[in-house]
Design an enzyme around this catalytic site. Structure first.
Site: not given
Length: 503
Positions: A308, A54, A279-280, A146-147, A427, A234, A245, A83, A119, A305, A232, A230
């Site tokens: 914004k 998932h 921080h993880h 691809s990314s 979890r 963002y 925006s 294009d 994951w 943040t 990722e 991390h």
């Protein structure tokens, strides 16, 4: 074989939609198992496969490709380009996703099933899984390639193909957020590739990167993974900021408040995202100096943040607002994303994080950011630009039903998770003590109703707007601004054969 940016954007969006439904079905299975204590519908091994897949499918198969689909559709239209810069590479970067998705889905059929290492694929779990783990590693390598190609394409397009007169500081906010996101992708996808390649060699070639018995360190995997992981986060939210925006100024009928500060805030978030990864990892036994550094760095990232959110609210202030579906989703995004941001700020405080680490508090936090953040912004962008894509207007009343269903059930699903986490429910467990039953029942019912709301979206909004409906004007929103609203609806196959001049 399409090379037109609009066709490839559409392919990405269809691919992301199918993967999102697949990932959603896995989530429904997870919630069915957690409806009551005890084992209902699957064994713990299968449950862990569901949880892991998932996460992987939603992150790499749904959210990221959906934003790339938006980028392909909108960036050339917004900067006045004919294009994308590398049209054939654009096609290739999409088609790489198909074998990767097949590998991920087929890994359930492998001996021993799909990977069940979470994951994040932490060692030593990931070094002990069956062949499904290797299929997952291969799939992630392909998706990473691809990314990277997509990111290169976006950077070159934005830097080299803007219309005459469009300086960087006149560029639409969505293009800015994607330019910065593309640099993040190029910086961190190779880091993920390194982590999973080391896992692969540990599994099959006798290396001991993450095996303490051979001089390695399983915690090193976490450092490498989160140095990717991390930024990722963002990568999955900055394009959402760009979409919001555009929508807020359109329906407030005012220019975006503090455009330059929005650009600098986006860049600041991207730069700071590289210094907060651990921080993880507050529970891995890092020295207190390290904890303090990552704690304060994480708190610092809340500042841009907050800028914004302030700017969006200031844009609405004294605006002549109307509340069509895109605006509802945008305001809903601000509300729930702010909740997710605050729970993240709470997790940044290491003494609190050590208490709630790996509990449902964390699950509630990141689903508020990703489901309530990324997904609501994607819906907002869909409703906002679908008249330009298809030439048809969606049904406004049905759109509003979809909005209220999504926002209400989303909160019913993910808000109680914070209480479960504070009470100590961990979890990634298929079973739990009886005292957590009531909240889990509420969460499961909310999750299923949220899922049904998305089925309603497919049949009541998506398919009708593709098949037909009221004709959309070239500029269906009277407050809209930007080059994309100067071309006909639906946008023609070839746009801007002569570049527009931006005054």
């Amino acid at each position: 074989m399409a090379t037109n940016h609009k066709d490839i954007g559409t392919l990405y969006l269809w691919f992301a939609s199918f993967m999102w439904l697949f990932g959603g079905l896995l989530a429904m299975g997870i919630r069915a198992e957690l409806f009551q204590p005890g084992l209902q519908v699957m064994q713990p091994e299968v449950y862990n496969q569901f949880v892991t897949m998932h996460g992987l499918i939603m992150v790499f198969g749904a959210i990221m490709p959906a934003f790339v689909g938006f980028a392909n559709w909108m960036i050339p239209l917004q900067i006045g380009a004919s294009d994308m810069a590398f049209a054939r590479m654009n096609n290739f970067s999409f088609w790489l996703l198909i074998p990767a998705a097949i590998l991920l889905a087929a890994s359930f059929l492998a001996p021993g099933g799909a990977t069940a290492a979470g994951w994040t694929l932490y060692a030593p779990l990931s070094t002990q899984m069956g062949i499904g783990m290797d299929m997952g590693i291969f799939a992630m390598h392909i998706m990473g390639a691809s990314s990277i190609m997509g990111a290169i394409n976006i950077i070159v397009t934005i830097l080299n193909m803007r219309a005459p007169g469009m300086t960087l500081m006149k560029m639409p906010m969505f293009c800015w957020t994607w330019l910065i996101t593309a640099y993040l992708l190029i910086a961190v996808m190779p880091v993920l590739a390194g982590a999973i390649t080391m896992t692969l060699t540990d599994r099959h070639f006798g290396t001991t990167f993450f095996n303490a018995a051979g001089g390695g360190d399983p915690v090193m995997y976490q450092h490498i993974f989160w140095f990717f992981g991390h930024p990722e986060v963002y990568i999955m939210i900055l394009p959402a900021f760009g979409i919001i925006s555009h929508i807020i100024p359109t329906f407030a009928r005012k220019p975006l408040f503090g455009y330059a500060s929005m650009v600098y805030a986006t860049a600041s978030i991207a730069i700071l995202s590289f210094i907060v990864w651990a921080h993880h990892m507050f529970t891995t036994g890092m020295p207190v100096t390290g904890q303090l550094f990552f704690m304060y760095a994480t708190m610092l990232i809340a500042v841009p943040t907050g800028v914004k959110v302030f700017n969006w609210i200031a844009t609405m202030w004294k605006g002549s607002m109307t509340f069509e579906t895109p605006m509802l989703f945008a305001i809903g995004f601000i509300f729930v994303f702010t909740i997710g941001g605050f729970s993240g700020l709470i997790l940044a405080v290491s003494p609190i994080d050590i208490q709630v680490h790996d509990t449902y508090y964390v699950v509630g936090h990141f689903h508020y950011v990703l489901v309530a953040g990324s997904v609501l912004a994607l819906f907002a962008g869909f409703y906002y630009w679908v008249p330009k894509w298809t030439g048809h207007m969606y049904n406004e009343r049905r759109g509003q039903i979809h909005f209220w269903g999504s926002v209400i059930f989303l909160n019913v699903t993910f808000f109680p998770m914070h209480f479960l986490g504070l009470a100590g429910m961990p979890r990634r467990y298929a079973d739990y003590p009886a005292q957590f039953t009531d909240f889990n029942m509420i969460v499961s019912i909310g999750g299923w109703l949220y899922g049904l709301t998305q089925v309603y979206f497919v049949f009541a909004i998506l398919l009708p707007v593709i098949r037909g409906g009221p004709k959309a004007g070239d500029k269906p929103w009277d407050g809209a601004d930007g080059l994309e609203w100067t071309v006909p609806s639906p946008a023609p196959f070839h746009t801007f054969e002569t570049p527009p001049i931006v005054k």
